[in-house]
Scaffold this motif. Structure first.
Motif, PDB file in Angstrom:
ATOM      1  N   CYS A   1      15.368 -56.947   1.791  1.00  0.00           N
ATOM      2  CA  CYS A   1      16.415 -57.935   2.089  1.00  0.00           C
ATOM      3  C   CYS A   1      17.041 -58.464   0.804  1.00  0.00           C
ATOM      4  O   CYS A   1      18.251 -58.712   0.749  1.00  0.00           O
ATOM      5  CB  CYS A   1      15.877 -59.057   2.967  1.00  0.00           C
ATOM      6  SG  CYS A   1      15.524 -58.505   4.654  1.00  0.00           S
TER       7      CYS A   1
ATOM      8  N   ALA B   1       7.228 -49.841   5.609  1.00  0.00           N
ATOM      9  CA  ALA B   1       8.357 -50.499   6.268  1.00  0.00           C
ATOM     10  C   ALA B   1       7.872 -51.627   7.171  1.00  0.00           C
ATOM     11  O   ALA B   1       6.815 -51.521   7.798  1.00  0.00           O
ATOM     12  CB  ALA B   1       9.156 -49.489   7.085  1.00  0.00           C
ATOM     13  N   ASN B   2       8.659 -52.677   7.225  1.00  0.00           N
ATOM     14  CA  ASN B   2       8.437 -53.778   8.159  1.00  0.00           C
ATOM     15  C   ASN B   2       7.190 -54.610   7.876  1.00  0.00           C
ATOM     16  O   ASN B   2       6.621 -55.197   8.792  1.00  0.00           O
ATOM     17  CB  ASN B   2       8.425 -53.253   9.601  1.00  0.00           C
ATOM     18  CG  ASN B   2       9.188 -54.170  10.538  1.00  0.00           C
ATOM     19  OD1 ASN B   2       9.759 -55.176  10.137  1.00  0.00           O
ATOM     20  ND2 ASN B   2       9.178 -53.831  11.794  1.00  0.00           N
ATOM     21  N   THR B   3       6.756 -54.643   6.635  1.00  0.00           N
ATOM     22  CA  THR B   3       5.649 -55.521   6.249  1.00  0.00           C
ATOM     23  C   THR B   3       6.273 -56.668   5.444  1.00  0.00           C
ATOM     24  O   THR B   3       7.382 -56.524   4.927  1.00  0.00           O
ATOM     25  CB  THR B   3       4.597 -54.763   5.412  1.00  0.00           C
ATOM     26  OG1 THR B   3       5.248 -54.158   4.298  1.00  0.00           O
ATOM     27  CG2 THR B   3       3.885 -53.704   6.239  1.00  0.00           C
TER      28      THR B   3
ATOM     29  N   LYS C   1      13.977 -48.048  12.365  1.00  0.00           N
ATOM     30  CA  LYS C   1      13.782 -49.348  13.043  1.00  0.00           C
ATOM     31  C   LYS C   1      13.883 -50.493  12.045  1.00  0.00           C
ATOM     32  O   LYS C   1      14.498 -51.517  12.299  1.00  0.00           O
ATOM     33  CB  LYS C   1      12.403 -49.400  13.718  1.00  0.00           C
ATOM     34  CG  LYS C   1      12.399 -49.021  15.160  1.00  0.00           C
ATOM     35  CD  LYS C   1      11.034 -49.368  15.742  1.00  0.00           C
ATOM     36  CE  LYS C   1      10.881 -48.803  17.129  1.00  0.00           C
ATOM     37  NZ  LYS C   1       9.500 -48.583  17.492  1.00  0.00           N
ATOM     38  N   PHE C   2      13.207 -50.329  10.919  1.00  0.00           N
ATOM     39  CA  PHE C   2      13.191 -51.321   9.846  1.00  0.00           C
ATOM     40  C   PHE C   2      14.622 -51.575   9.343  1.00  0.00           C
ATOM     41  O   PHE C   2      15.059 -52.718   9.224  1.00  0.00           O
ATOM     42  CB  PHE C   2      12.292 -50.793   8.718  1.00  0.00           C
ATOM     43  CG  PHE C   2      12.161 -51.671   7.511  1.00  0.00           C
ATOM     44  CD1 PHE C   2      11.875 -53.023   7.611  1.00  0.00           C
ATOM     45  CD2 PHE C   2      12.270 -51.125   6.232  1.00  0.00           C
ATOM     46  CE1 PHE C   2      11.720 -53.824   6.473  1.00  0.00           C
ATOM     47  CE2 PHE C   2      12.120 -51.902   5.095  1.00  0.00           C
ATOM     48  CZ  PHE C   2      11.847 -53.252   5.216  1.00  0.00           C
TER      49      PHE C   2
ATOM     50  N   PRO D   1      10.038 -45.217  12.123  1.00  0.00           N
ATOM     51  CA  PRO D   1       9.811 -46.612  11.725  1.00  0.00           C
ATOM     52  C   PRO D   1      10.769 -47.076  10.621  1.00  0.00           C
ATOM     53  O   PRO D   1      11.135 -48.253  10.565  1.00  0.00           O
ATOM     54  CB  PRO D   1       8.362 -46.651  11.233  1.00  0.00           C
ATOM     55  CG  PRO D   1       7.800 -45.307  11.369  1.00  0.00           C
ATOM     56  CD  PRO D   1       8.838 -44.400  11.926  1.00  0.00           C
TER      57      PRO D   1
ATOM     58  N   ASP E   1       6.469 -43.707   5.001  1.00  0.00           N
ATOM     59  CA  ASP E   1       6.639 -43.764   6.454  1.00  0.00           C
ATOM     60  C   ASP E   1       7.499 -42.607   6.963  1.00  0.00           C
ATOM     61  O   ASP E   1       8.397 -42.149   6.268  1.00  0.00           O
ATOM     62  CB  ASP E   1       7.351 -45.069   6.861  1.00  0.00           C
ATOM     63  CG  ASP E   1       6.567 -46.310   6.500  1.00  0.00           C
ATOM     64  OD1 ASP E   1       5.387 -46.377   6.860  1.00  0.00           O
ATOM     65  OD2 ASP E   1       7.142 -47.200   5.849  1.00  0.00           O
TER      66      ASP E   1
ATOM     67  N   LYS F   1      16.653 -53.357  12.108  1.00  0.00           N
ATOM     68  CA  LYS F   1      16.182 -54.723  12.337  1.00  0.00           C
ATOM     69  C   LYS F   1      16.717 -55.695  11.289  1.00  0.00           C
ATOM     70  O   LYS F   1      17.063 -56.829  11.604  1.00  0.00           O
ATOM     71  CB  LYS F   1      14.649 -54.732  12.330  1.00  0.00           C
ATOM     72  CG  LYS F   1      14.030 -56.091  12.602  1.00  0.00           C
ATOM     73  CD  LYS F   1      12.507 -55.971  12.672  1.00  0.00           C
ATOM     74  CE  LYS F   1      11.829 -57.291  12.876  1.00  0.00           C
ATOM     75  NZ  LYS F   1      10.358 -57.154  12.898  1.00  0.00           N
ATOM     76  N   PHE F   2      16.802 -55.246  10.025  1.00  0.00           N
ATOM     77  CA  PHE F   2      17.214 -56.140   8.945  1.00  0.00           C
ATOM     78  C   PHE F   2      18.610 -55.836   8.399  1.00  0.00           C
ATOM     79  O   PHE F   2      19.010 -56.392   7.383  1.00  0.00           O
ATOM     80  CB  PHE F   2      16.167 -56.140   7.824  1.00  0.00           C
ATOM     81  CG  PHE F   2      14.864 -56.740   8.278  1.00  0.00           C
ATOM     82  CD1 PHE F   2      14.719 -58.117   8.388  1.00  0.00           C
ATOM     83  CD2 PHE F   2      13.805 -55.933   8.645  1.00  0.00           C
ATOM     84  CE1 PHE F   2      13.526 -58.683   8.838  1.00  0.00           C
ATOM     85  CE2 PHE F   2      12.607 -56.488   9.097  1.00  0.00           C
ATOM     86  CZ  PHE F   2      12.475 -57.858   9.196  1.00  0.00           C
TER      87      PHE F   2
ATOM     88  N   THR G   1       9.707 -56.253   3.365  1.00  0.00           N
ATOM     89  CA  THR G   1      10.881 -56.852   4.001  1.00  0.00           C
ATOM     90  C   THR G   1      11.590 -57.769   3.010  1.00  0.00           C
ATOM     91  O   THR G   1      12.811 -57.720   2.862  1.00  0.00           O
ATOM     92  CB  THR G   1      10.466 -57.626   5.274  1.00  0.00           C
ATOM     93  OG1 THR G   1       9.869 -56.689   6.185  1.00  0.00           O
ATOM     94  CG2 THR G   1      11.647 -58.293   5.931  1.00  0.00           C
TER      95      THR G   1
END
Length: 155
Positions: A51, A41-43, A80-81, A77, A73, A84-85, A47
């Motif tokens: 998306c 996640a969140n790399t 959060k991911f 996290p 994960d 965030k998106f 991402t």
């Protein structure tokens, strides 16, 4: 490593997912779904991929396709991911790699001469009958959503 093939029954799963959800193959019975595996996640690549899928979600929804992202994960996290998106589809946690192993995507990887076990970026399109319709291995994050849309439209 499990060798899955198109036309074979998809392995069963139950996992905790983002937003306090739980996802399972049993709950999806009779509906087509995309199970996509991503490394972390969140790399950047993950991402881009997530998306792209989020952007295609309205069209995928019209086709009746459920989407689940899966990574090794833990839930915090992942949550959060997703927040965030603005990812609306469930992102599942496969910390023990049991689902990834069942799908043959927990593989040996190498970076800078070191080998390690990790998630292969792969996707499985599963038909309403629970059988695998399409498999994508070593997915390119940028092209993923378009490939899935095209295949889902043919269901």
């Amino acid at each position: 490593m499990t060798e899955l093939a198109e036309g074979k029954k998809a392995p069963a799963f139950t996992m905790k997912a983002s937003g306090g959800r739980e996802v399972s193959s049993a709950a999806l019975k009779g509906r087509p779904y995309l199970l996509y595996f991503y490394p972390k996640a969140n790399t950047p690549g993950c991402t881009k991929q997530a998306c792209g899928v989020q952007e295609a979600l309205p069209q995928l929804g019209k086709l009746g396709l459920e989407v689940i992202g899966v990574s090794p994960d833990p839930i915090p996290p992942i949550d959060k991911f997703a927040q965030k998106f603005g990812l609306e589809f469930p992102l599942a946690s496969d910390e023990d790699h049991k689902v990834a192993e069942a799908y043959g995507v927990w593989v040996e990887k190498s970076m800078y001469g070191k080998t390690y076990m990790g998630m292969e970026r792969s996707s499985f399109l599963v038909g309403a009958d629970g059988k695998i319709v399409r498999i994508w291995r070593k997915v390119k994050p940028e092209a993923h959503a378009a490939q899935v849309l095209e295949a889902a439209a043919a269901l």
